[in-house]
Design a protein around this motif. Structure first.
Motif, PDB file in Angstrom:
ATOM      1  N   THR A  17       0.729  -1.253   0.020  1.00 43.72           N
ATOM      2  CA  THR A  17      -0.119   0.014   0.039  1.00 43.72           C
ATOM      3  C   THR A  17       1.003   1.296  -0.036  1.00 43.72           C
ATOM      4  O   THR A  17       1.758   1.202   0.952  1.00 43.72           O
ATOM      5  CB  THR A  17      -1.095   0.085   1.128  1.00 43.72           C
ATOM      6  OG1 THR A  17      -0.171   0.120   2.339  1.00 43.72           O
ATOM      7  CG2 THR A  17      -1.633  -1.133   1.221  1.00 43.72           C
ATOM      8  N   GLN A  21      -1.946   4.278  -3.456  1.00 42.01           N
ATOM      9  CA  GLN A  21      -2.465   3.102  -3.590  1.00 42.01           C
ATOM     10  C   GLN A  21      -3.055   2.520  -2.128  1.00 42.01           C
ATOM     11  O   GLN A  21      -2.379   2.148  -1.422  1.00 42.01           O
ATOM     12  CB  GLN A  21      -1.988   1.895  -4.191  1.00 42.01           C
ATOM     13  CG  GLN A  21      -2.745   0.566  -4.405  1.00 42.01           C
ATOM     14  CD  GLN A  21      -2.089  -0.394  -5.193  1.00 42.01           C
ATOM     15  OE1 GLN A  21      -1.623  -0.106  -6.419  1.00 42.01           O
ATOM     16  NE2 GLN A  21      -1.485  -1.533  -4.680  1.00 42.01           N
ATOM     17  N   GLN A  25      -7.848  -0.861  -1.930  1.00 45.42           N
ATOM     18  CA  GLN A  25      -7.284  -0.999  -3.271  1.00 45.42           C
ATOM     19  C   GLN A  25      -6.487  -2.153  -3.581  1.00 45.42           C
ATOM     20  O   GLN A  25      -6.490  -3.004  -4.289  1.00 45.42           O
ATOM     21  CB  GLN A  25      -6.929   0.251  -3.906  1.00 45.42           C
ATOM     22  CG  GLN A  25      -6.777   0.152  -5.403  1.00 45.42           C
ATOM     23  CD  GLN A  25      -6.563   1.569  -6.096  1.00 45.42           C
ATOM     24  OE1 GLN A  25      -5.597   2.212  -5.522  1.00 45.42           O
ATOM     25  NE2 GLN A  25      -7.131   1.815  -7.373  1.00 45.42           N
ATOM     26  N   THR A  26      -5.495  -2.196  -2.380  1.00 42.15           N
ATOM     27  CA  THR A  26      -4.501  -3.157  -2.635  1.00 42.15           C
ATOM     28  C   THR A  26      -4.958  -4.539  -2.307  1.00 42.15           C
ATOM     29  O   THR A  26      -4.689  -5.519  -3.205  1.00 42.15           O
ATOM     30  CB  THR A  26      -3.357  -2.910  -1.432  1.00 42.15           C
ATOM     31  OG1 THR A  26      -2.748  -1.616  -1.858  1.00 42.15           O
ATOM     32  CG2 THR A  26      -2.273  -3.866  -1.501  1.00 42.15           C
ATOM     33  N   GLU A  28      -7.999  -5.528  -2.987  1.00 39.85           N
ATOM     34  CA  GLU A  28      -8.744  -5.988  -4.290  1.00 39.85           C
ATOM     35  C   GLU A  28      -7.840  -6.428  -5.012  1.00 39.85           C
ATOM     36  O   GLU A  28      -8.160  -7.410  -5.972  1.00 39.85           O
ATOM     37  CB  GLU A  28      -9.472  -4.877  -4.752  1.00 39.85           C
ATOM     38  CG  GLU A  28     -10.590  -5.439  -5.959  1.00 39.85           C
ATOM     39  CD  GLU A  28     -10.824  -3.912  -6.401  1.00 39.85           C
ATOM     40  OE1 GLU A  28     -11.273  -4.045  -7.989  1.00 39.85           O
ATOM     41  OE2 GLU A  28     -11.401  -3.082  -5.920  1.00 39.85           O
ATOM     42  N   TYR A  29      -6.500  -5.709  -5.386  1.00 38.67           N
ATOM     43  CA  TYR A  29      -5.589  -6.098  -6.401  1.00 38.67           C
ATOM     44  C   TYR A  29      -5.104  -7.673  -6.054  1.00 38.67           C
ATOM     45  O   TYR A  29      -4.673  -8.474  -6.830  1.00 38.67           O
ATOM     46  CB  TYR A  29      -4.325  -5.166  -6.608  1.00 38.67           C
ATOM     47  CG  TYR A  29      -4.782  -3.976  -7.140  1.00 38.67           C
ATOM     48  CD1 TYR A  29      -6.070  -3.636  -7.472  1.00 38.67           C
ATOM     49  CD2 TYR A  29      -3.918  -2.910  -7.332  1.00 38.67           C
ATOM     50  CE1 TYR A  29      -6.298  -2.600  -8.359  1.00 38.67           C
ATOM     51  CE2 TYR A  29      -4.304  -1.714  -7.997  1.00 38.67           C
ATOM     52  CZ  TYR A  29      -5.578  -1.404  -8.334  1.00 38.67           C
ATOM     53  OH  TYR A  29      -6.008  -0.427  -8.937  1.00 38.67           O
ATOM     54  N   SER A 291     -15.649  -2.791  -8.534  1.00 40.44           N
ATOM     55  CA  SER A 291     -14.798  -1.839  -9.456  1.00 40.44           C
ATOM     56  C   SER A 291     -14.973  -1.720 -10.875  1.00 40.44           C
ATOM     57  O   SER A 291     -13.908  -1.796 -11.596  1.00 40.44           O
ATOM     58  CB  SER A 291     -13.156  -2.291  -8.992  1.00 40.44           C
ATOM     59  OG  SER A 291     -13.004  -2.496  -7.657  1.00 40.44           O
ATOM     60  N   GLU A 294     -13.436   1.117 -12.435  1.00 40.79           N
ATOM     61  CA  GLU A 294     -11.829   1.108 -12.956  1.00 40.79           C
ATOM     62  C   GLU A 294     -11.870   0.153 -14.220  1.00 40.79           C
ATOM     63  O   GLU A 294     -10.840   0.365 -15.100  1.00 40.79           O
ATOM     64  CB  GLU A 294     -11.212   0.561 -11.799  1.00 40.79           C
ATOM     65  CG  GLU A 294      -9.595   0.483 -11.873  1.00 40.79           C
ATOM     66  CD  GLU A 294      -8.944  -0.100 -10.973  1.00 40.79           C
ATOM     67  OE1 GLU A 294      -7.683  -0.083 -10.853  1.00 40.79           O
ATOM     68  OE2 GLU A 294      -9.424  -0.526  -9.772  1.00 40.79           O
TER      69      GLU A 294
END
Length: 401
Positions: A17, A21, A25-26, A28-29, A291, A294
């Protein structure tokens, strides 16, 4: 690719992170990275997330985290350490020494999946070329199986070539051969595209695993692979489809994903030409994904990169059967009497509030469907026909086709 792989199919995931970011979000990635790893056949044992302002130049993560990761690898006999971002060549070399396991980043993992999925001669050549281009600047001990040219016997000049230099030359030669091979294949593909120039061409595009192949199977009424997996389709699939007696060519293309390796985009440009030269794009979106906004942005960026940003498109919000309706209570007053009623937001309202993507919806034709449940497919066909009929009329006048 002749890379020495670990026999253990267990893996750990590593991500950061950063200032740009946040943790949500991290996470989710990392969930997507885990899906990629499982797609390639790996078992995820543990995930490491560290907060840093920016990646460490030498080891991606900090010294303390490296020690923690190394202990886990040794204790659990981990075969692969997978990083969510692309690693630089020095980082790969340092991490191999410190962790003593196979190092993968997101780019190499995607390349491995593409290699596993490729079926046609063209796709296999494209993926092989992309992998060699990726590996070349990152050569370490992964190529020690290749014989090096030693210094020769007594009386011969020079100390000879280092093994790494020999390996680089071998790969460069392979890249040259593959480029020539791919150029010949692309020439054949261009000839085939010219032969069907009179037919209106429609290409399905979208983020990976949004239901493109399921919709392709439904519209073309053919038995093609449609699976709940990332990159289930790598090879471009073309089918002739009749919509209200209008013959069109429908193409299912490879799905896009965040941080798609640049070498892969370069090598797949001939396949992506199907998108660039299409008359209409069906941009498939997973409306149920948190998302999806995105995902739309990533697809738009990739289309711009391949020169297809100006191709007319229809936004197809898929998987509406997986969206929970939003119910709100509204007070109304009439003749001094206040009553409460419940209103259900329309699907479009739910998506707009959820994704704030009203500009795209206003700019393009939009339809909300479920390919799996076959909801609103007739409406989608009507929108497609309305879009292609003027194109067919112009083409008929010009060619007499």
């Amino acid at each position: 690719m002749p890379v020495a792989l670990s026999t253990s199919k267990t893996a750990i995931l590593i991500a950061l992170t950063t200032l740009t970011q946040p943790l949500a979000q991290t996470e989710e990635y990392v969930a997507e990275l885990a899906f990629l790893a499982r797609t390639w056949g790996l078992e995820i044992v543990k995930t490491f997330i560290q907060r840093l302002d920016h990646p460490h130049s030498a080891t991606f993560v900090g010294k303390g985290k490296i020690e923690e990761i190394a202990d886990c690898i040794k204790t659990e006999n981990i075969g692969y350490a997978i990083f969510d971002d692309e690693l630089s060549p020095p980082q790969v070399r340092n991490l191999e020494k410190l962790l003593s396991c196979q190092i993968l980043d997101r780019s190499l993992l995607i390349l491995n999946i593409f290699s596993m999925r490729a079926q046609t001669k063209q796709a296999k050549t494209q993926v092989e070329l992309a992998k060699y281009q990726y590996v070349l600047p990152r050569l370490t001990r992964m190529w020690t199986h290749l014989s090096s040219q030693k210094g020769g016997s007594a009386g011969m000049r020079g100390p000879g070539e280092k093994e790494l230099e020999t390996d680089k030359r071998v790969i460069q030669n392979k890249i040259t051969i593959l480029r020539k091979k791919l150029a010949a294949i692309e020439k054949q593909c261009a000839t085939r595209r010219k032969a069907r120039i009179n037919l209106v061409r429609i290409s399905l595009v979208g983020y990976t695993n949004v239901g493109k192949s399921t919709l392709m199977k439904l519209l073309s009424k053919t038995n093609i692979l449609a699976d709940n997996k990332l990159f289930a389709t790598v090879d471009a699939t073309v089918r002739k489809v009749f919509l209200n007696n209008n013959a069109v060519l429908l193409t299912d293309t490879v799905g896009f994903i965040r941080k798609l390796p640049h070498t892969l985009i370069e090598c797949f440009k001939s396949t992506l030409t199907e998108i660039k030269e299409a008359d209409v794009l069906l941009h498939i979106i997973d409306a149920s994904h948190p998302s999806f906004q995105e995902h739309i942005k990533i697809v738009d960026q990739t289309l711009t990169e391949i020169g297809a940003e100006n191709v007319p498109r229809i936004l197809v919000f898929n998987k509406i059967d997986a969206i929970e309706p939003t119910i709100k209570t509204v007070e109304t007053s009439q003749e001094g009497i206040t009553t409460k009623i419940q209103e259900v937001d329309t699907l479009k309202e739910v998506i707009l509030k959820k994704g704030h993507y009203s500009n795209a919806i206003d700019e393009h034709n939009t339809v909300f469907i479920s390919a799996k449940q076959q909801l609103h497919i007739d409406l989608l066909k009507e929108i497609i026909i309305k879009e292609i009929e003027p194109i067919q009329a112009r083409r008929y006048i010009k060619t007499g086709y």
